[in-house]
Enzyme design. Structure first.
Site, PDB file in Angstrom:
ATOM      1  CE  LYS A  53       4.201   3.715  -4.400  1.00 36.98           C
ATOM      2  NZ  LYS A  53       3.123   3.947  -5.122  1.00 36.98           N
ATOM      3  CD  GLN A  97       0.229   1.927  -5.743  1.00 38.79           C
ATOM      4  OE1 GLN A  97       0.539   2.521  -5.075  1.00 38.79           O
ATOM      5  NE2 GLN A  97       0.461   1.877  -7.073  1.00 38.79           N
ATOM      6  CG  ASP A 120       2.342   9.177  -6.756  1.00 35.33           C
ATOM      7  OD1 ASP A 120       3.348   8.786  -6.694  1.00 35.33           O
ATOM      8  OD2 ASP A 120       1.303   8.563  -6.590  1.00 35.33           O
TER       9      ASP A 120
END
Ligand code: NAD
Length: 304
Positions: A53, A97, A120
């Protein structure tokens, strides 16, 4: 022979487009999109995902920051870090995460992220917007699946689509996106009886399970479009002769290879188009996360 859908090529095109938009956003509004990532613990796969990322952000000219927290960080400490990112005007997207260590309540953490910065797309508000077909953030992997099909000019409307896998972050949102595109959608999961009946009915078959060779050649309709989201790492000691020969280079160099959930060698001759693993859906995920972050920065700059 099926057409091979390259996520490497499509994601690179998307990243180039984002890069141009970033230059323009900086020139016109003085705004550089920023992504804040929170990584708790030392999970090796998570570390790789986070590094990818960061690399993706650098490629397109985003600001990126990662808060690395120890595995024994408390829920309060993670919530505090979320708030720090949340308040910052230079961070337009923020994510934690997964997976989180077991002492941390995942839902509490995900719900603490403001839906406006939830790139997300895991916050219930964004899931609700997906159901209601309102503008929000769509989880990156399912969004990548639809984007790939659109860019390959694969017709979705009116087609029978079967989604194998019904997780919150992949299968369910992917099924909803297919439905929003007017496919007739069947969703299969571990309790589905006669999986083959449903997969053979699919004009578009999307698989996100995490079981190598779950989908064999006889489970696929002739001419189907097959999208394999699964990622399975197979070490040399677990590989059969066929795989050892096919991926000889990987085994020689790394002692392991990556495969999807679809038996590629059996299914490819029957399909009209298929995604490989690796190099299919995988690279699309980062590209779509970057796209979501850009979208957030543009909203912040009041550009639609
Ligand atoms: P998950 O474990 O949360 O969900 C697995 C799903 O598969 C469940 O819905 C379960 O009911 C279903 N399932 C299990 N066995 C089955 C069977 N025999 N028949 C039918 N359905 C069955 O997994 P997930 O997070 O949704 O991920 C699925 C796969 O996708 C994994 O391999 C993961 O690594 C991969 N993945 C890839 C990307 C990417 O960027 N390409 C992103 C996320 C996940």
């Amino acid at each position: 022979m099926a057409k091979l859908i390259s996520g490497v090529k499509i994601s690179s095109d998307i990243k180039n487009e984002i890069k141009e938009e970033v230059k323009e956003l900086i020139r016109v509004k003085g705004i550089r999109p920023g992504l804040g990532v929170i990584l708790v613990g030392e999970d090796p796969a998570s570390r790789v995902y986070v590094a990818n990322k960061e690399k993706g952000c650098a490629e397109v000219g985003f600001l990126s920051e990662t808060a690395r927290m120890p595995a024994d960080a408390t829920e309060e400490q993670v919530l505090k870090q979320i708030n720090l990112y949340q308040k910052r005007e230079d961070i337009h997207g923020l994510l934690v995460q997964l997976p989180l260590p077991s002492h941390i309540n995942k839902d509490k953490i995900l719900h603490a992220i403001s839906p406006d910065k939830d790139v997300d797309g895991f916050h219930p508000v964004n899931i609700g917007k997906l159901v209601a077909q309102q503008e929000g953030f769509v989880p990156a992997t399912p969004a990548g699946v639809i984007e790939m099909m659109k860019r390959e000019e694969i017709k979705i409307k009116g087609k029978n689509a079967t989604m194998v896998g019904h997780s919150e972050i992949v299968g369910k949102p992917c099924a909803l996106l297919l439905l929003n595109e007017w496919a007739t959608v069947t969703v299969c999961h571990i309790e589905t009886r006669d999986l083959k009946y449903h997969t053979r009915n699919a004009d578009i078959l999307v698989v996100a399970v995490g079981k190598p060779k779950l989908i064999s050649g006889d489970m696929v309709k002739e001419g189907a479009v097959v999208i394999d989201i699964g990622i399975n790492r197979i070490t040399a000691d677990k590989a059969d002769e066929k795989l050892l020969e096919w991926r000889k280079d990987d085994f020689d160099k790394k002692g392991a290879t990556l495969v999807g959930d679809v038996d590629f060698q059996e299914v490819e001759p029957r399909a009209s188009a298929i995604t490989p693993v690796p190099g299919g859906v995988g690279p699309m995920t980062i590209a779509m996360l970057l796209k979501n972050t850009l979208q957030s920065a543009k909203r912040f700059a009041d550009i639609r």
